[in-house]
Design a protein around this motif. Sequence first.
Motif, PDB file in Angstrom:
ATOM      1  N   ALA A   1       0.866  -1.185   0.000  1.00 45.11           N
ATOM      2  CA  ALA A   1       0.000   0.000   0.000  1.00 45.11           C
ATOM      3  C   ALA A   1       0.898   1.228   0.000  1.00 45.11           C
ATOM      4  CB  ALA A   1      -0.912   0.005   1.218  1.00 45.11           C
ATOM      5  N   LEU A   2       0.383   2.345  -0.489  1.00 47.89           N
ATOM      6  CA  LEU A   2       1.206   3.544  -0.631  1.00 47.89           C
ATOM      7  C   LEU A   2       0.452   4.781  -0.149  1.00 47.89           C
ATOM      8  CD1 LEU A   2       3.843   4.814  -1.785  1.00 47.89           C
ATOM      9  CD2 LEU A   2       2.685   4.929  -4.001  1.00 47.89           C
ATOM     10  N   TYR A   3       1.104   5.537   0.739  1.00 45.74           N
ATOM     11  CA  TYR A   3       0.581   6.833   1.197  1.00 45.74           C
ATOM     12  C   TYR A   3       1.624   7.904   0.940  1.00 45.74           C
ATOM     13  CZ  TYR A   3      -3.444   4.960   3.743  1.00 45.74           C
ATOM     14  OH  TYR A   3      -4.643   4.368   4.067  1.00 45.74           O
ATOM     15  N   GLN A   4       1.155   9.103   0.673  1.00 42.06           N
ATOM     16  CA  GLN A   4       2.048  10.256   0.671  1.00 42.06           C
ATOM     17  C   GLN A   4       1.555  11.239   1.733  1.00 42.06           C
ATOM     18  OE1 GLN A   4       2.048  13.099  -2.552  1.00 42.06           O
ATOM     19  NE2 GLN A   4       0.102  12.345  -3.399  1.00 42.06           N
TER      20      GLN A   4
ATOM     21  N   ASN B   1      -0.099  20.130  -1.907  1.00 42.12           N
ATOM     22  CA  ASN B   1      -1.186  19.868  -2.844  1.00 42.12           C
ATOM     23  C   ASN B   1      -2.276  18.983  -2.249  1.00 42.12           C
ATOM     24  OD1 ASN B   1      -0.161  21.349  -5.060  1.00 42.12           O
ATOM     25  ND2 ASN B   1       1.289  19.689  -5.496  1.00 42.12           N
ATOM     26  N   LEU B   2      -2.021  18.455  -1.067  1.00 41.36           N
ATOM     27  CA  LEU B   2      -2.989  17.583  -0.406  1.00 41.36           C
ATOM     28  C   LEU B   2      -3.877  18.409   0.526  1.00 41.36           C
ATOM     29  CD1 LEU B   2      -0.569  14.642   0.476  1.00 41.36           C
ATOM     30  CD2 LEU B   2      -1.982  14.915  -1.569  1.00 41.36           C
ATOM     31  N   SER B   3      -5.009  17.852   0.902  1.00 41.73           N
ATOM     32  CA  SER B   3      -5.984  18.562   1.734  1.00 41.73           C
ATOM     33  C   SER B   3      -5.448  18.817   3.144  1.00 41.73           C
ATOM     34  CB  SER B   3      -7.274  17.744   1.822  1.00 41.73           C
ATOM     35  OG  SER B   3      -8.127  18.252   2.814  1.00 41.73           O
ATOM     36  N   SER B   4      -5.520  20.075   3.570  1.00 43.25           N
ATOM     37  CA  SER B   4      -5.097  20.413   4.940  1.00 43.25           C
ATOM     38  C   SER B   4      -6.045  19.779   5.956  1.00 43.25           C
ATOM     39  CB  SER B   4      -5.067  21.935   5.126  1.00 43.25           C
ATOM     40  OG  SER B   4      -6.348  22.497   4.876  1.00 43.25           O
ATOM     41  N   ARG B   5      -7.336  19.629   5.567  1.00 48.66           N
ATOM     42  CA  ARG B   5      -8.306  19.011   6.478  1.00 48.66           C
ATOM     43  C   ARG B   5      -7.975  17.546   6.737  1.00 48.66           C
ATOM     44  NH1 ARG B   5     -13.886  20.188   3.598  1.00 48.66           N
ATOM     45  NH2 ARG B   5     -12.517  19.717   1.833  1.00 48.66           N
ATOM     46  N   GLU B   6      -7.313  16.912   5.775  1.00 51.50           N
ATOM     47  CA  GLU B   6      -6.918  15.512   5.924  1.00 51.50           C
ATOM     48  C   GLU B   6      -5.510  15.381   6.500  1.00 51.50           C
ATOM     49  OE1 GLU B   6      -9.030  13.060   5.331  1.00 51.50           O
ATOM     50  OE2 GLU B   6     -10.579  14.451   4.615  1.00 51.50           O
ATOM     51  N   GLY B   7      -4.931  16.502   6.928  1.00 49.87           N
ATOM     52  CA  GLY B   7      -3.591  16.468   7.507  1.00 49.87           C
ATOM     53  C   GLY B   7      -2.493  16.351   6.473  1.00 49.87           C
ATOM     54  N   TYR B   8      -2.776  16.840   5.239  1.00 49.27           N
ATOM     55  CA  TYR B   8      -1.808  16.727   4.129  1.00 49.27           C
ATOM     56  C   TYR B   8      -1.400  15.260   3.911  1.00 49.27           C
ATOM     57  CZ  TYR B   8      -1.524  21.742   4.977  1.00 49.27           C
ATOM     58  OH  TYR B   8      -1.845  23.067   5.163  1.00 49.27           O
ATOM     59  N   ILE B   9      -2.421  14.396   3.918  1.00 48.87           N
ATOM     60  CA  ILE B   9      -2.207  12.950   3.803  1.00 48.87           C
ATOM     61  C   ILE B   9      -3.115  12.405   2.713  1.00 48.87           C
ATOM     62  CG2 ILE B   9      -2.557  10.717   4.976  1.00 48.87           C
ATOM     63  CD1 ILE B   9      -1.966  12.287   7.619  1.00 48.87           C
TER      64      ILE B   9
ATOM     65  N   GLY C   1       2.502  10.950  13.167  1.00 50.30           N
ATOM     66  CA  GLY C   1       1.501  10.234  13.954  1.00 50.30           C
ATOM     67  C   GLY C   1       0.191  10.098  13.206  1.00 50.30           C
ATOM     68  N   GLN C   2      -0.209  11.161  12.510  1.00 49.17           N
ATOM     69  CA  GLN C   2      -1.492  11.149  11.806  1.00 49.17           C
ATOM     70  C   GLN C   2      -1.475  10.231  10.591  1.00 49.17           C
ATOM     71  OE1 GLN C   2      -3.188  15.027  11.228  1.00 49.17           O
ATOM     72  NE2 GLN C   2      -4.961  14.267  10.113  1.00 49.17           N
ATOM     73  N   VAL C   3      -0.375  10.212   9.844  1.00 55.81           N
ATOM     74  CA  VAL C   3      -0.341   9.347   8.664  1.00 55.81           C
ATOM     75  C   VAL C   3      -0.289   7.880   9.084  1.00 55.81           C
ATOM     76  CG1 VAL C   3       2.183   9.353   8.279  1.00 55.81           C
ATOM     77  CG2 VAL C   3       0.623   9.022   6.346  1.00 55.81           C
ATOM     78  N   ILE C   4       0.389   7.572  10.180  1.00 52.03           N
ATOM     79  CA  ILE C   4       0.391   6.187  10.688  1.00 52.03           C
ATOM     80  C   ILE C   4      -1.025   5.782  11.080  1.00 52.03           C
ATOM     81  CG2 ILE C   4       1.141   4.695  12.593  1.00 52.03           C
ATOM     82  CD1 ILE C   4       3.815   6.251  12.550  1.00 52.03           C
TER      83      ILE C   4
ATOM     84  N   ALA D   1      -0.520   6.484  18.122  1.00 49.00           N
ATOM     85  CA  ALA D   1      -0.615   5.808  16.814  1.00 49.00           C
ATOM     86  C   ALA D   1       0.157   4.494  16.813  1.00 49.00           C
ATOM     87  CB  ALA D   1      -0.100   6.732  15.708  1.00 49.00           C
ATOM     88  N   VAL D   2       1.367   4.503  17.340  1.00 50.93           N
ATOM     89  CA  VAL D   2       2.163   3.260  17.322  1.00 50.93           C
ATOM     90  C   VAL D   2       1.617   2.242  18.321  1.00 50.93           C
ATOM     91  CG1 VAL D   2       4.239   4.379  16.448  1.00 50.93           C
ATOM     92  CG2 VAL D   2       3.933   4.161  18.905  1.00 50.93           C
ATOM     93  N   ALA D   3       0.966   2.719  19.393  1.00 55.93           N
ATOM     94  CA  ALA D   3       0.310   1.791  20.324  1.00 55.93           C
ATOM     95  C   ALA D   3      -0.831   1.072  19.611  1.00 55.93           C
ATOM     96  CB  ALA D   3      -0.209   2.543  21.545  1.00 55.93           C
TER      97      ALA D   3
END
Length: 392
Positions: A97-100, A105-113, A143-146, A183-185
């Motif tokens: 799987a792939l995340y950036q 260019n990504l949504s600030s509301r989504e945490g630039y994720i 933390g948010q992208v994880i 997040a890691v927990a």
Amino acid sequence: MKNLKQIVIMGAITLGMGNSYASDLTYLNSSKETILTEATMEKSRPANNLVKIALLLDTSNSMDGLINQAKAQLWDIVNKFTHAKCGNDGRPQLQIALYQYGNDNLSSREGYIQQVLGFSSDLDEISEKLFSLSTDGGEEYCGQVIQTSLNQLDWGKNPDNLKMIFIAGNEPFNQGKINYKDAVANAKEKDVMINTIFCGAYEQGINTDWKNGAQLTGGEYMAIDHNRKVVHINTPYDDVIIKLNTKLNRTYISYDALGAAKIQQQSAQDDNAMEMEEAVAVKRAVSKSSRLYSNSSWDLVDASKEKDFDIAKIKKEQLPMELQGKSKAEIATYVEDKKRERIDIQKEIQELNSKREAYIAEQQKDNEKGELENAMFTAIKKQAAKKNYRWE
């Protein structure tokens, strides 16, 4: 009287033998039932055959080098997994799987994720999505992208599966509204290992919590020079492998609405690899000669390997033009011919690649190996060993 007594005795013996036989038969049936039940249970147990890797890549301005390394070294990772075994000598399947994150260019509301791709074993699609990435400035919230990848992806509950997140970036690990420790927990609860790759100096990564982020799940912390150019060693076998790749492509028989688009995608990803460097195209060709490159959803040769495949169920209009006028028997023969041709080509590529790898091993210095590839595979082998994975 004597005869009567003998008859009674013989009857008793026969009855006893009958009861004994019936008892033995009952026992045998019971044992057989137990054996069958155990065999059925064994079959119903989830197979230890799935590797799930989520790549979380920082695509902010400074990360061009990281993205280029990921594009170049995808095929190294895939090729290493073709040699993996797990459980009782089973061969694991690989899903990526792939995340950036961290891109303006990504949504600030989504945490630039952004989820670029959910778990997929389609190697052409994975390559296409990697090559679609571009960099731009932004905020990097590890933390948010994880946590987002944990929430959105289907990690499954099979304890035998190998589940890993690789997050790469160069900003402090503790930024953003979601605490990375939470997040890691959550990752640990899902049996997902967090491996962190800091793009910069080793000590700086420690001081900005990248090492701690990995250690909390028992994962690996690594630091790489993401701007370092990957050194590819050309070999006497490269040109032949590339020519064989062209022949390999001709063994694919597209069908259904998906087929034509996937054939084009296959060719486009060959071109992307070649544009990076000839050695990358060679590695991709090697991946295409492996069991991990399977396209049963659009290729008749791969589809014919499936248990429920029936050529009679393929509608005429779903076939390529050159097969639409042929009988079912002629189509079946054509598919078998292409299958044999493909097996021969793949075998030849694999044999040449063995010689190629031996040549590279003689020529290559340790400091010339790909930074991202080395970092990832070191972590993979260490964590895979805990789940009874091994490499030949």
